[in-house]
Design a protein around this motif. Structure first.
Motif, PDB file in Angstrom:
ATOM      1  N   GLN A 106       0.435 -77.957 -23.739  1.00 24.67           N
ATOM      2  CA  GLN A 106       0.140 -76.632 -23.975  1.00 24.67           C
ATOM      3  C   GLN A 106      -1.121 -76.331 -23.378  1.00 24.67           C
ATOM      4  N   ILE A 107      -1.221 -75.180 -22.661  1.00 17.72           N
ATOM      5  CA  ILE A 107      -2.468 -74.677 -21.897  1.00 17.72           C
ATOM      6  C   ILE A 107      -3.149 -73.610 -23.085  1.00 17.72           C
ATOM      7  N   THR A 108      -4.513 -74.035 -23.060  1.00 19.57           N
ATOM      8  CA  THR A 108      -5.113 -73.189 -24.323  1.00 19.57           C
ATOM      9  C   THR A 108      -5.940 -72.134 -23.685  1.00 19.57           C
ATOM     10  N   SER A 109      -6.532 -72.359 -22.334  1.00 21.03           N
ATOM     11  CA  SER A 109      -7.216 -71.326 -21.749  1.00 21.03           C
ATOM     12  C   SER A 109      -7.132 -71.636 -20.205  1.00 21.03           C
ATOM     13  N   GLY A 159      -9.927 -70.606 -13.291  1.00 20.76           N
ATOM     14  CA  GLY A 159      -9.377 -72.013 -12.550  1.00 20.76           C
ATOM     15  C   GLY A 159      -9.588 -73.403 -13.233  1.00 20.76           C
ATOM     16  N   LYS A 160     -10.664 -73.144 -14.393  1.00 24.51           N
ATOM     17  CA  LYS A 160     -10.941 -74.040 -15.414  1.00 24.51           C
ATOM     18  C   LYS A 160      -9.567 -74.135 -16.380  1.00 24.51           C
ATOM     19  N   VAL A 161      -8.894 -75.005 -16.326  1.00 28.51           N
ATOM     20  CA  VAL A 161      -7.868 -75.177 -17.412  1.00 28.51           C
ATOM     21  C   VAL A 161      -8.148 -76.062 -18.400  1.00 28.51           C
ATOM     22  N   THR A 162      -7.967 -75.610 -19.705  1.00 35.55           N
ATOM     23  CA  THR A 162      -7.763 -76.524 -20.869  1.00 35.55           C
ATOM     24  C   THR A 162      -6.748 -76.486 -21.579  1.00 35.55           C
ATOM     25  N   GLY A 163      -6.465 -77.524 -22.292  1.00 38.20           N
ATOM     26  CA  GLY A 163      -5.213 -77.901 -22.833  1.00 38.20           C
ATOM     27  C   GLY A 163      -4.912 -79.279 -23.464  1.00 38.20           C
ATOM     28  N   TYR A 164      -3.984 -79.423 -24.179  1.00 35.91           N
ATOM     29  CA  TYR A 164      -3.382 -80.801 -24.674  1.00 35.91           C
ATOM     30  C   TYR A 164      -2.126 -81.086 -24.306  1.00 35.91           C
ATOM     31  N   THR A 165      -1.894 -82.553 -24.617  1.00 33.84           N
ATOM     32  CA  THR A 165      -0.534 -82.726 -24.403  1.00 33.84           C
ATOM     33  C   THR A 165       0.309 -82.647 -25.850  1.00 33.84           C
ATOM     34  N   GLN A 166       1.587 -82.197 -25.697  1.00 32.76           N
ATOM     35  CA  GLN A 166       2.069 -81.947 -26.863  1.00 32.76           C
ATOM     36  C   GLN A 166       3.213 -83.182 -27.239  1.00 32.76           C
TER      37      GLN A 166
END
Length: 175
Positions: free
Chosen positions: A43-46, A50-57
């Motif tokens: 899940q990409i949060t932002s 080019g700097k991508v942040t997120g977390y695995t679901q």
């Protein structure tokens, strides 16, 4: 829901996963089967320049799916450091997916590695998993003992130039 990152579990299963991935590459090269790893959803949060942040679901799938001799194959790979395989290591949605695909005629199973006890890897057919799962739901044992793997499952070894030649025992997953 965001899931926290646990470094102690970060590499859990990575060795087994690498062995299985090598096996699948060998199977594809020999024209025996085409089995692929199902990617973990992210899940990409932002995305800021080019700097991508997120977390695995939490995935809704199991680890692998593919085909061999006209049959669908679906399975998950698990490791345990214990003298038994805790059923809690398999998520209920994974169990239900294996069950559903098995009911549709697929070869559904787990590949389970006992890491500390014996460094053994077994193919656990869904039928045996189902027996233990349903017994646990009725208040029975919440794990599958190592002795059950020895007595009822196939030990997976390197054979014929294949790292973990589990397909030779796949017929047990279709009955």
């Amino acid at each position: 829901m965001q899931k926290s990152y646990n470094r102690s579990k970060a590499n859990l299963g990575k060795q087994l996963e690498r062995l299985i991935d090598m096996t699948h590459h060998q199977y594809r090269n020999k024209g025996v089967a085409d089995i692929r790893k199902v990617p973990t959803p992210v899940q990409i949060t932002s995305n800021n320049r080019g700097k991508v942040t997120g977390y695995t679901q939490t995935g809704e799938w199991v680890d692998y799916v593919g085909a061999h001799n006209g049959k669908t194959i679906v399975f998950d790979a698990k490791e345990t450091k214990l003298k038994s395989f805790p059923l809690e290591n398999l998520q209920p949605h994974q169990y239900e997916l294996l069950k559903s695909w098995r009911e549709q005629g697929a070869a559904a199973f787990l590949i389970v590695q006992f890491t500390k006890l014996h460094e053994e890897i077994y193919l656990l057919p869904f039928k045996i998993l189902q027996e233990y799962w349903e017994d646990a739901e009725k208040g029975g044992r919440k794990s599958i003992p190592h002795s059950a793997f020895i007595e009822r499952c196939d030990l997976i070894k390197s054979e014929g130039g294949v790292t973990l030649h589990y397909l030779k025992n796949i017929r047990r997953c279709l009955v």
